[in-house]
Structures are given as structure tokens and as C-alpha cells.
Design an enzyme around this catalytic site. Sequence first.
Site, PDB file in Angstrom:
ATOM      1  N   LYS A  16     141.342 -18.665  37.914  1.00  0.00           N
ATOM      2  CA  LYS A  16     140.017 -17.949  37.878  1.00  0.00           C
ATOM      3  C   LYS A  16     140.224 -17.231  39.110  1.00  0.00           C
ATOM      4  O   LYS A  16     140.550 -17.584  40.363  1.00  0.00           O
ATOM      5  CB  LYS A  16     138.753 -18.812  37.844  1.00  0.00           C
ATOM      6  CG  LYS A  16     138.591 -19.711  38.687  1.00  0.00           C
ATOM      7  CD  LYS A  16     137.668 -19.171  39.858  1.00  0.00           C
ATOM      8  CE  LYS A  16     137.549 -20.097  41.185  1.00  0.00           C
ATOM      9  NZ  LYS A  16     137.067 -19.597  42.442  1.00  0.00           N
ATOM     10  N   ASP A 143     133.691 -25.709  38.600  1.00  0.00           N
ATOM     11  CA  ASP A 143     134.663 -24.708  37.898  1.00  0.00           C
ATOM     12  C   ASP A 143     135.386 -24.994  36.828  1.00  0.00           C
ATOM     13  O   ASP A 143     136.234 -24.483  36.221  1.00  0.00           O
ATOM     14  CB  ASP A 143     135.673 -24.224  38.844  1.00  0.00           C
ATOM     15  CG  ASP A 143     135.187 -23.414  40.221  1.00  0.00           C
ATOM     16  OD1 ASP A 143     133.966 -22.942  40.041  1.00  0.00           O
ATOM     17  OD2 ASP A 143     135.733 -23.281  41.117  1.00  0.00           O
TER      18      ASP A 143
END
Length: 308
Positions: A16, A143
Site C-alpha cells: 500500500k 494496515d
Amino acid sequence: MRANQPAPVTARAPAKLNLHLSVGPVRDDGYHELTTVYQALSLYDEVTATPAAALSVSVHGEDAALVPLDDNNLAARAARALAAAAGVEPLVSLEIVKAIPVAGGLAGGSADAAATLVACDALWGTSMDRAALLDIAAGLGSDVPFALTGGTALGTGRGERLAPVLAIGRWHWVLAVAESGLSTPDVYRELDRKREHDVLLAAEPLDALINALRSGEPASLGDALSNDLQVAALSLRPALRRTLDAGEDLGSTGRLISGSGPTCAFLASSADDAVRLAAALAGAGVCRTVRAAYGPVAGARVVSAVGR
Ligand code: C5P
């Protein structure tokens, strides 16, 4: 593998970027309140889950030696958490193939956890519903839920509460990977320390970023990128300024440090431009290695289940 054992399952999960990361105050639990926009990139770690007599983890690929193999390994923790929630024993061997740089600010460990959840869910036939899987993911790290869902998303809370964000088209990124990683807790601590002593610039407005993602215009997105942790990562690793400046001089459309760093992400205006920029950055001698990737891509997915 015995005849009555399920076949190994391989899942992959993406890296990401945080296109926007504004960090609020420290909460009572030690985490910071965040507003972030994540985008999942076409750079994947793979996890193969195979039935075994006991839980074990092995890691292959670049940086493999840097991944801890003890009980703190996020993939091992993911397998144990899923097994506990489903009421099964975590009797699995996990083979991780890493393409995402370790401690790079790209959520590589979270990707391994998300791929493990998806692979073990398929291997064990536990068929967890999405909400239960996201809950387990949030318990593993801020995350990890995003590594499960992928796409482009707004994250709040610790980063684990997600809402989709509309992004038109495909965005092309070049990642400059540093010689060595940065510790996420150290970078947050450095931000807290700097905030006590200095007046820091506020993040770019979130709505500018959301509008830019909707416009599909690289120049608008380039102007709207911002990361509160960047000043802290630069303070701990001043050499990253050279990397960011090199990307600017070489014509990137936008740039920022990814998450807690030290990976620097550069926005290109097209796929061809990304190839050109990647080659130029690799030649500039300002990082260990360079990767081109695009986003958004899907979150953790099973990619093979031999014989199923
Ligand atoms: O949740 P995760 O384990 O990925 O977080 C790693 C570290 O990053 C935390 O231990 C904390 O120091 C820092 N962090 C934070 N606030 C957040 C997310 C992470 O302070 N919202």
C-alpha cells in the site's frame, strides 16, 4: 502430503501507499488517531499455506533475512488468530515469498498477514465472513484490514476503519527503495517529539486529494499528496531529501514518502513515463532499488489451490 489432506493454498496481497496521511494526537492506547487515504499497488507478497504437524514459517525473496521468524511474525500471528476464532488448530506451514520491501512503509508485514488469513481460511474451510475476517485483521495491525480489501480507501481510527474512495483510472507509481528500513514506532515518536518543539506545516486538505482521485488527472493528484510522517522520516533519515529531490528533477508528477518510510513514491503521468522515470532514478544512485507499480489493485486473494 497425505491423500486425505487438503492441497496447499497460495494467496497474494498487495503493498500500500498512503496518498494522504494526517496524524492526530496520541490516544490512551498509544496509537495515533489517523485520517489516511490508502491505495493498493501491483507489488505483491505471496503466502502458501500447507497442512503440517505444527505451525511454521519460512521466508524467501529479497530481504527475506530481515523478517523475524519468531512468534512476532505477523503471518504466524494471523494463522493463530484465525485458528482461535474458528476453533481449529493452526497446523500449517506458511511459505512467504516477499516482493514488498521489509520495513519500507509499504505494509509488507500487513500484506503477509492478510494473505495468510485468506490462504488459511481456504485451506481450513473455515469460510469466515468478511466482517469477522476484517475484525481479526484489525487485531493484527492497523494496515491489515486494508491489505484484505485493497482498492483505494479512506482509513480512520488507527487506520483500520475503512470506507471506499472513488479513483478513476490507473495511477502509475515509481518506488525508490532505501538501503535499510525505518521502524514505524520510531517515526511516530519522532513526529511527537518534533511537534513539541517546532511548528509543523499542516497536511494538504483531504478534499483536494479526493477530488484529484476522481478527476483522473495525475497533475492534480501530484499536488494533493501529503504525509504528516514525512517530516519525521526525513529527520531520522536526512538522505531521503536527496531521493525526493532527484525524483522531482527527473520530472515526476508528484512525490512523497510512503507511510513511515523510508520508501519514496513518485507519481508518473503514464505507464511509459513510469518506465522512463524508474530507469532514470535507478541511474541516479539515490536508492537501493527501484520498482514501478500501478494502483489501485484488489486486496488479498487466493491465486492457486492445487487440486481443489
Ligand atoms: O498497528 P501496527 O502494528 O501496524 O502499528 C505499528 C506501530 O505504529 C504502533 O506500535 C505504533 O507505534 C505506530 N502507530 C501509531 N498510530 C497508528 C498506527 C501505528 O502510533 N494509528
